[in-house]
Design an enzyme around this catalytic site. Structure first.
Site, PDB file in Angstrom:
ATOM      1  N   HIS A  36       8.278  10.801  -1.703  1.00 16.57           N
ATOM      2  CA  HIS A  36       6.887   9.704  -1.602  1.00 16.57           C
ATOM      3  C   HIS A  36       7.247   8.628  -0.740  1.00 16.57           C
ATOM      4  CE1 HIS A  36       6.113   9.587  -6.608  1.00 16.57           C
ATOM      5  NE2 HIS A  36       6.373  11.529  -5.668  1.00 16.57           N
ATOM      6  N   GLU A  38       8.194   5.574  -0.529  1.00 13.90           N
ATOM      7  CA  GLU A  38       9.050   4.608  -0.732  1.00 13.90           C
ATOM      8  C   GLU A  38      10.611   5.951  -0.791  1.00 13.90           C
ATOM      9  OE1 GLU A  38       6.137   2.879  -3.805  1.00 13.90           O
ATOM     10  OE2 GLU A  38       6.645   5.496  -2.619  1.00 13.90           O
TER      11      GLU A  38
END
Length: 162
Positions: A36, A38
């Protein structure tokens, strides 16, 4: 422009005013459920700075982090996380962020959620992505990352170690 399954999510890690990590979601392209935005930003920051802890950093994300990304920020000791679109915004535009959010429309603390130009841009990218079947996501991520980098602390945020 073809986006090869990319999604419109981006994140950056900022330490002492400098962007030290950037990430975009690469789940489909890498055929891996974990990259992802992040997580990718944390990986990039770690490689750049030669460390895995960022107690002097701030994570800026185009949307509210999923539980995995929130825990990654926790383990990286990121003290503050600022995001644009809420988990409800993400779900509204066709992303299966969390099926368990059916009873709660957002993981956000509503009292701390600010309606800002970043949220507007993030939701616009989600909408464009869903309307065009994934087209233009790469451009959208770049625009969201640009908005994130100039957003400061005016967005919705989570104090990770609160």
């Amino acid at each position: 422009m073809e986006d090869d399954g990319k999604t419109p999510f981006g994140a950056i890690v900022v330490v002492e005013g400098d962007i030290v990590g950037e990430g975009a979601t690469s789940v489909v392209e890498l055929r891996d459920p974990t990259p992802h935005a992040e997580v990718m930003a944390l990986r990039h920051a770690g490689a750049k700075l030669g460390r895995h802890l960022f107690d002097d950093g701030v994570m800026y994300a185009s949307s509210e982090p999923c539980p995995m990304c929130l825990v990654a920020c926790y383990w990286a000791r990121i003290p503050r996380l600022i995001f644009g679109a809420s988990s409800h915004d993400v779900a509204t535009h066709g992303f299966e962020d969390l099926r368990s959010t059916e009873t709660s429309p957002s993981r956000s603390n509503a009292g701390r959620f600010a309606r800002t130009s970043l949220r507007t841009r993030s939701v616009c990218r989600l909408s464009t992505f869903s309307e065009h079947g994934g087209q233009a996501a790469r451009t959208g991520r770049a625009q969201v990352l640009t908005a994130i980098s100039g957003a400061g602390g005016t967005l919705a945020h989570t104090d990770v170690h609160a």
